[in-house]
Design a protein around this motif. Sequence first.
Motif, PDB file in Angstrom:
ATOM      1  N   GLY A 153      18.716   2.216  -9.167  1.00  8.53           N
ATOM      2  CA  GLY A 153      17.675   1.967  -8.991  1.00  8.53           C
ATOM      3  C   GLY A 153      16.814   3.038  -7.898  1.00  8.53           C
ATOM      4  N   SER A 154      16.023   3.001  -6.993  1.00  7.10           N
ATOM      5  CA  SER A 154      15.677   4.383  -6.441  1.00  7.10           C
ATOM      6  C   SER A 154      15.128   3.656  -4.906  1.00  7.10           C
ATOM      7  CB  SER A 154      13.891   4.938  -6.727  1.00  7.10           C
ATOM      8  OG  SER A 154      13.437   5.564  -6.961  1.00  7.10           O
ATOM      9  N   THR A 176       1.058  -1.459   0.065  1.00  4.23           N
ATOM     10  CA  THR A 176      -0.123  -0.077  -0.013  1.00  4.23           C
ATOM     11  C   THR A 176       0.904   1.531   0.346  1.00  4.23           C
ATOM     12  OG1 THR A 176      -1.563  -0.973   0.909  1.00  4.23           O
ATOM     13  CG2 THR A 176      -1.710   1.605   1.489  1.00  4.23           C
ATOM     14  N   VAL A 177       2.593   1.088   1.157  1.00  4.55           N
ATOM     15  CA  VAL A 177       2.445   2.460   1.442  1.00  4.55           C
ATOM     16  C   VAL A 177       3.546   2.535   0.193  1.00  4.55           C
ATOM     17  CG1 VAL A 177       4.546   3.036   2.496  1.00  4.55           C
ATOM     18  CG2 VAL A 177       2.944   2.389   3.382  1.00  4.55           C
ATOM     19  N   LEU A 178       4.471   1.905  -0.381  1.00  8.70           N
ATOM     20  CA  LEU A 178       4.707   1.647  -1.965  1.00  8.70           C
ATOM     21  C   LEU A 178       3.283   2.526  -3.755  1.00  8.70           C
ATOM     22  CD1 LEU A 178       7.559  -1.345  -1.786  1.00  8.70           C
ATOM     23  CD2 LEU A 178       7.844   0.825  -1.615  1.00  8.70           C
ATOM     24  N   HIS A 179       2.606   1.520  -3.076  1.00  3.84           N
ATOM     25  CA  HIS A 179       2.506   2.406  -4.581  1.00  3.84           C
ATOM     26  C   HIS A 179       1.485   4.023  -4.455  1.00  3.84           C
ATOM     27  CE1 HIS A 179      -1.461   2.051  -6.661  1.00  3.84           C
ATOM     28  NE2 HIS A 179      -2.333   2.581  -6.386  1.00  3.84           N
ATOM     29  N   GLU A 180       0.856   4.176  -2.912  1.00  8.64           N
ATOM     30  CA  GLU A 180       0.726   5.723  -2.210  1.00  8.64           C
ATOM     31  C   GLU A 180       1.679   6.696  -2.729  1.00  8.64           C
ATOM     32  OE1 GLU A 180      -2.211   7.432  -2.287  1.00  8.64           O
ATOM     33  OE2 GLU A 180      -3.128   5.184  -1.759  1.00  8.64           O
ATOM     34  N   PRO A 202      15.609  -5.598   5.092  1.00 13.75           N
ATOM     35  CA  PRO A 202      14.083  -5.563   3.955  1.00 13.75           C
ATOM     36  C   PRO A 202      13.447  -4.524   4.140  1.00 13.75           C
ATOM     37  CG  PRO A 202      15.114  -7.635   6.118  1.00 13.75           C
ATOM     38  CD  PRO A 202      15.931  -6.901   6.018  1.00 13.75           C
ATOM     39  N   ALA A 203      12.173  -4.543   3.251  1.00 18.05           N
ATOM     40  CA  ALA A 203      11.507  -3.594   3.854  1.00 18.05           C
ATOM     41  C   ALA A 203      10.827  -3.586   4.745  1.00 18.05           C
ATOM     42  CB  ALA A 203      10.415  -3.703   2.180  1.00 18.05           C
ATOM     43  N   GLY A 204      10.005  -3.156   5.518  1.00 17.11           N
ATOM     44  CA  GLY A 204       9.178  -3.076   6.642  1.00 17.11           C
ATOM     45  C   GLY A 204       9.941  -3.232   7.567  1.00 17.11           C
ATOM     46  N   SER A 205      11.501  -3.477   7.396  1.00 14.71           N
ATOM     47  CA  SER A 205      12.360  -3.829   8.844  1.00 14.71           C
ATOM     48  C   SER A 205      12.254  -2.089   9.108  1.00 14.71           C
ATOM     49  CB  SER A 205      13.408  -4.243   9.146  1.00 14.71           C
ATOM     50  OG  SER A 205      12.229  -5.683   8.424  1.00 14.71           O
ATOM     51  N   MET A 206      12.811  -1.918   9.772  1.00 15.71           N
ATOM     52  CA  MET A 206      13.543  -0.518  11.238  1.00 15.71           C
ATOM     53  C   MET A 206      14.530  -0.372  11.918  1.00 15.71           C
ATOM     54  SD  MET A 206      11.323   2.401  12.802  1.00 15.71           S
ATOM     55  CE  MET A 206      11.202   1.297  14.419  1.00 15.71           C
ATOM     56  N   THR A 226      14.795  15.418  19.790  1.00 15.08           N
ATOM     57  CA  THR A 226      15.177  14.419  19.045  1.00 15.08           C
ATOM     58  C   THR A 226      16.103  13.197  20.587  1.00 15.08           C
ATOM     59  OG1 THR A 226      16.630  15.423  17.892  1.00 15.08           O
ATOM     60  CG2 THR A 226      14.578  15.270  16.833  1.00 15.08           C
ATOM     61  N   ASP A 227      15.617  12.234  21.130  1.00 13.66           N
ATOM     62  CA  ASP A 227      16.662  11.770  21.951  1.00 13.66           C
ATOM     63  C   ASP A 227      16.587  10.399  21.130  1.00 13.66           C
ATOM     64  OD1 ASP A 227      16.357  12.987  23.448  1.00 13.66           O
ATOM     65  OD2 ASP A 227      14.450  12.079  24.260  1.00 13.66           O
ATOM     66  N   VAL A 228      15.317   9.976  19.843  1.00 19.77           N
ATOM     67  CA  VAL A 228      15.532   8.718  18.927  1.00 19.77           C
ATOM     68  C   VAL A 228      15.245   8.884  17.394  1.00 19.77           C
ATOM     69  CG1 VAL A 228      14.997   6.396  18.852  1.00 19.77           C
ATOM     70  CG2 VAL A 228      15.641   7.354  21.204  1.00 19.77           C
ATOM     71  N   SER A 229      16.094   8.673  16.990  1.00 17.64           N
ATOM     72  CA  SER A 229      16.003   8.904  15.726  1.00 17.64           C
ATOM     73  C   SER A 229      15.571   7.661  15.199  1.00 17.64           C
ATOM     74  CB  SER A 229      16.848   9.258  14.716  1.00 17.64           C
ATOM     75  OG  SER A 229      17.110  10.374  14.752  1.00 17.64           O
ATOM     76  N   ALA A 230      14.755   7.097  14.104  1.00 18.10           N
ATOM     77  CA  ALA A 230      14.294   5.520  13.220  1.00 18.10           C
ATOM     78  C   ALA A 230      13.757   5.987  11.874  1.00 18.10           C
ATOM     79  CB  ALA A 230      12.990   5.275  13.921  1.00 18.10           C
ATOM     80  N   THR A 231      14.447   4.993  11.585  1.00 21.12           N
ATOM     81  CA  THR A 231      14.067   4.848   9.548  1.00 21.12           C
ATOM     82  C   THR A 231      14.041   3.671   9.740  1.00 21.12           C
ATOM     83  OG1 THR A 231      17.181   5.945   9.211  1.00 21.12           O
ATOM     84  CG2 THR A 231      16.052   4.437   7.674  1.00 21.12           C
ATOM     85  N   LEU A 232      12.246   3.804   8.921  1.00 20.05           N
ATOM     86  CA  LEU A 232      11.933   2.434   8.726  1.00 20.05           C
ATOM     87  C   LEU A 232      12.309   2.368   6.704  1.00 20.05           C
ATOM     88  CD1 LEU A 232       9.917   0.381   8.683  1.00 20.05           C
ATOM     89  CD2 LEU A 232       7.920   2.051   8.268  1.00 20.05           C
ATOM     90  N   PHE A 233      12.340   1.009   6.880  1.00 18.25           N
ATOM     91  CA  PHE A 233      12.834   0.935   4.925  1.00 18.25           C
ATOM     92  C   PHE A 233      11.604   0.663   4.261  1.00 18.25           C
ATOM     93  CE2 PHE A 233      17.871   1.092   4.650  1.00 18.25           C
ATOM     94  CZ  PHE A 233      18.377   0.974   6.085  1.00 18.25           C
ATOM     95  N   LEU A 234      11.553   1.585   2.904  1.00 22.40           N
ATOM     96  CA  LEU A 234      10.262   1.166   2.683  1.00 22.40           C
ATOM     97  C   LEU A 234      10.634  -0.089   1.351  1.00 22.40           C
ATOM     98  CD1 LEU A 234       8.921   3.895   3.027  1.00 22.40           C
ATOM     99  CD2 LEU A 234       8.274   1.819   4.061  1.00 22.40           C
ATOM    100  N   SER A 235      11.776   0.357   0.061  1.00 24.01           N
ATOM    101  CA  SER A 235      12.065  -0.916  -0.817  1.00 24.01           C
ATOM    102  C   SER A 235      12.536  -1.643  -0.136  1.00 24.01           C
ATOM    103  CB  SER A 235      13.161   0.816  -1.404  1.00 24.01           C
ATOM    104  OG  SER A 235      12.196   2.049  -2.086  1.00 24.01           O
ATOM    105  N   ALA A 236      13.008  -2.452  -1.367  1.00 20.40           N
ATOM    106  CA  ALA A 236      12.767  -3.862  -1.076  1.00 20.40           C
ATOM    107  C   ALA A 236      14.765  -3.450  -1.413  1.00 20.40           C
ATOM    108  CB  ALA A 236      12.614  -5.383  -2.114  1.00 20.40           C
ATOM    109  N   PRO A 237      16.014  -4.085  -0.593  1.00 21.45           N
ATOM    110  CA  PRO A 237      17.182  -3.925  -0.642  1.00 21.45           C
ATOM    111  C   PRO A 237      17.810  -4.150  -2.594  1.00 21.45           C
ATOM    112  CG  PRO A 237      16.975  -5.126   0.751  1.00 21.45           C
ATOM    113  CD  PRO A 237      15.393  -4.685   0.536  1.00 21.45           C
ATOM    114  N   ASP A 238      16.983  -5.233  -3.455  1.00 24.39           N
ATOM    115  CA  ASP A 238      17.830  -5.911  -4.142  1.00 24.39           C
ATOM    116  C   ASP A 238      17.174  -4.650  -5.493  1.00 24.39           C
ATOM    117  OD1 ASP A 238      14.740  -6.007  -4.204  1.00 24.39           O
ATOM    118  OD2 ASP A 238      15.463  -8.018  -4.602  1.00 24.39           O
ATOM    119  N   GLN A 239      16.241  -3.595  -4.705  1.00 23.51           N
ATOM    120  CA  GLN A 239      15.871  -2.414  -5.877  1.00 23.51           C
ATOM    121  C   GLN A 239      16.616  -1.426  -6.039  1.00 23.51           C
ATOM    122  OE1 GLN A 239      12.905  -2.932  -7.674  1.00 23.51           O
ATOM    123  NE2 GLN A 239      12.913  -5.201  -7.102  1.00 23.51           N
TER     124      GLN A 239
END
Length: 231
Positions: free
Chosen positions: A173-174, A16-20, A152-156, A119-132
């Motif tokens: 890629g992107s 859903t997120v990648l589509h949007e 992997p996509a969806g991991s943080m 900002t005490d804590v930062s977080a990066t949520l990966f959305l693209s699959a690593p092979d992209q």
Amino acid sequence: MLLQIPAVLKKEEIETVLHELSQGAYEDGRVSAGLLARDIKNNLQIKRDAAAAQKCAPLLLEALRRNGTFYSVALPHRVRGPIFNRYDVGMTYGLHVDNAIMGEGTANAVLGVGNSVRTDVSATLFLSAPDQYDGGELVLQENHGDKRIKLPAGSMVVYSSTSAHRVEPVTRGSRLAAIFWIQSMVRDEPKREILFDLSQILDSVRSKLDSNEQMALTSVYHNLLRVWAET
Ligand code: NI
């Protein structure tokens, strides 16, 4: 502090997120960069008021809310974000430390108004699959050397906002990701780490303890949190 949390998003949520995001309008990432970061930040991000951002943000915040590991490690009081960013070929973000205050501007934060977050804590949520994509690793400067992170996509990955970090140039890629900043109920990192360690121990031994022992250990956790937390 550096913790990887797998599968924060479900498969259908990632889709859903990648589509949007594929339909969103992007702008130059420098618009949200601090003065010092402006020269080293080269990426794109979705406008905060764009339809794609408005649709995806609640979904991601709900995913954070239901994630017990995120709660335990960050002890969130307020969350700023997500910001959705994209790195195409050649884009990169040089070494920097995130701004201490995010939101309505430092001036407002000093005045104690607005919805700014420390900002005490930062977080990066990966959305693209690593092979992209190639490149695009998040590199965190830690005491024991650089940590290169590509999940992997969806991991943080969750890390201390005091850590210097960069994003390697994308060479194919992107790379899409969502970023969050968290003001923690427990400001001091060593205290937060003690509470996280205790919560992990509690989780792993809970089934071996009788109910009195469970209650005693849980009380220690909550009483420590009560002493250290500010909300
Ligand atoms: Ni950053």
